[in-house]
Design an enzyme around this catalytic site. Structure first.
Site, PDB file in Angstrom:
ATOM      1  CB  ILE A 156       4.631  28.788  68.601  1.00 15.06           C
ATOM      2  CG1 ILE A 156       5.643  28.527  69.369  1.00 15.06           C
ATOM      3  CG2 ILE A 156       4.871  30.434  67.999  1.00 15.06           C
ATOM      4  CD1 ILE A 156       7.005  28.356  68.609  1.00 15.06           C
ATOM      5  NE  ARG A 236      14.709  27.792  62.692  1.00  9.91           N
ATOM      6  CZ  ARG A 236      14.464  28.283  64.009  1.00  9.91           C
ATOM      7  NH1 ARG A 236      13.712  29.187  64.301  1.00  9.91           N
ATOM      8  NH2 ARG A 236      14.721  27.317  64.845  1.00  9.91           N
ATOM      9  CD  GLU A 265      17.881  34.184  61.683  1.00  7.30           C
ATOM     10  OE1 GLU A 265      18.520  33.789  62.754  1.00  7.30           O
ATOM     11  OE2 GLU A 265      16.591  33.911  61.439  1.00  7.30           O
ATOM     12  CG  HIS A 283      16.008  34.155  65.689  1.00  7.21           C
ATOM     13  ND1 HIS A 283      16.424  33.213  64.882  1.00  7.21           N
ATOM     14  CD2 HIS A 283      15.144  33.751  66.304  1.00  7.21           C
ATOM     15  CE1 HIS A 283      15.766  32.046  64.799  1.00  7.21           C
ATOM     16  NE2 HIS A 283      15.193  32.181  65.948  1.00  7.21           N
ATOM     17  N   GLY A 285      12.423  35.563  69.337  1.00  2.42           N
ATOM     18  CA  GLY A 285      11.450  34.611  69.513  1.00  2.42           C
ATOM     19  C   GLY A 285      11.692  34.087  71.207  1.00  2.42           C
ATOM     20  CB  SER A 286      13.249  31.416  72.586  1.00  3.13           C
ATOM     21  OG  SER A 286      14.426  31.298  72.121  1.00  3.13           O
TER      22      SER A 286
HETATM   23  C1  GLV Z   1      13.900  29.313  67.762  1.00  4.14           C
HETATM   24  O1  GLV Z   1      14.064  30.081  67.027  1.00  4.14           O
HETATM   25  C2  GLV Z   1      13.780  28.125  68.108  1.00  4.14           C
HETATM   26  O2  GLV Z   1      13.737  27.273  67.008  1.00  4.14           O
HETATM   27  O3  GLV Z   1      13.997  27.563  69.025  1.00  4.14           O
END
Ligand code: GLV
Length: 317
Positions: A156, A236, A265, A283, A285-286
């Site tokens: 990432i 995180r 969270e 959250h 991200g994905s």
């Molecule tokens: C998302 O935050 C992950 O760790 O996959």
């Protein structure tokens, strides 16, 4: 057919895939299981497909039935699982690396842009129609030419570096070890945090949450940054001491923050919400269809691989 418990709802296609391979217990209303419900629900099952919202701590793992052989986490991070306890009980833990790097890096870049260019204030003013253009209205920080520090240059971090470089940022990084030239792509390595932070106009936190990285952004390390630096976190929440960052933001030592992840969270420290220059996301991200599907497929395949071969490429314990 192996019996698996999937603790949270997945996208429809992923649930269909799982049903073809396993005898599955789904969580159709997607309520977060309590520890006791999780333990009770896994009775008679061979594996659990967990999400990052499931707290698989020592106590929970120790109470899991002996039938459980695999915990397949639907995430690249596995800070929600006590790996040691799982290992002691001979439960394999797997994760979903690589498939989410691109989507997460996109959010990493969004955090940088949002925090540097005062997006939260801009959105609010635009929606309230209480703005008028002027030469000094909502002046932000330009990315072109700014130094981006990347903490944790895994997949990432490398992708964020690539995009940020295309935006004209100068990339510095700290990682447990220096990368080879091909992966570095011209980024400048720092073998310690102080050295990295002192040249970071913007920081992107991309490292895993471990005992070593817990509260790594704290009262002391925040002082290493140039005054007016921007801190972003796509990794995180546990890596940041919230009170210290909020204090640094209030003192204007830190200019802005861009956050996608939090301690505890879905709640986030209310102190962040009181600061105009904090850009917050829930959250994400994905969170693209492509990536969530790829993650689920991998989490399912990890269980399948484990039962077929006794091992799994993505085993982390
Ligand atoms: C998302 O935050 C992950 O760790 O996959």
């Amino acid at each position: 057919m192996k019996k698996i418990l999937i603790t949270r709802k997945l996208l429809k296609e992923s649930e269909e895939k799982a049903s073809k391979i396993f005898d599955v217990k789904f969580n159709s209303n997607d309520e977060l299981y309590s520890q006791s419900k999780l333990i009770e629900s896994s009775e008679g099952y061979d594996a659990i497909l967990t999400s990052l919202t499931d707290k698989m701590d020592k106590e929970t793992i120790n109470k899991l039935p002996d039938s459980i052989k695999v915990i397949s986490n639907f995430a690249v991070g596995f800070g929600n699982i006590d790996l040691e306890s799982a290992k002691k009980r001979r439960i394999a833990v797997t994760n979903t690396p690589e498939v989410l790097s691109d989507a997460t890096a996109e959010i990493g870049i969004l955090l940088i842009l949002g925090a540097c260019r005062r997006v939260p204030e801009g959105i609010q003013s635009a929606k309230e129609s209480n703005w008028k253009w002027s030469a000094d209205y909502l002046i932000g920080k330009q990315l072109t030419g700014a130094r981006l520090g990347i903490l944790g240059m895994g997949r990432i971090g490398q992708k964020i570096a690539k995009i940020a470089k295309a935006l004209g940022m100068v990339i510095h990084y700290h990682n447990r070890s220096k990368l080879g030239e091909e992966k570095e792509q011209g980024a400048i390595y720092h073998d310690n945090l102080k050295s990295l932070f002192s040249v970071s106009d913007v920081l992107s936190i991309c490292c895993p949450a471990t005992k070593e990285t817990e509260n790594l952004i704290n009262k002391e390390t925040l002082e290493y940054f140039p005054t007016g630096a921007v801190i972003t976190n796509v990794a995180r929440g546990d890596i940041v001491d919230d009170e210290a960052l909020i204090d640094a933001l209030n003192r204007r030592k830190i200019y802005a923050a861009g956050l996608d992840v939090y301690k505890g969270e879905p709640n986030l420290n209310i102190g962040y919400l009181k600061i105009k220059s904090v850009f917050v996301l829930p959250h994400l991200g994905s969170a693209t269809k492509y990536t969530r599907t790829a993650m689920a497929n991998l989490a399912i395949d990890n269980i399948d691989e484990f039962f077929k071969t006794g091992n799994c490429r993505n085993k982390v314990n």
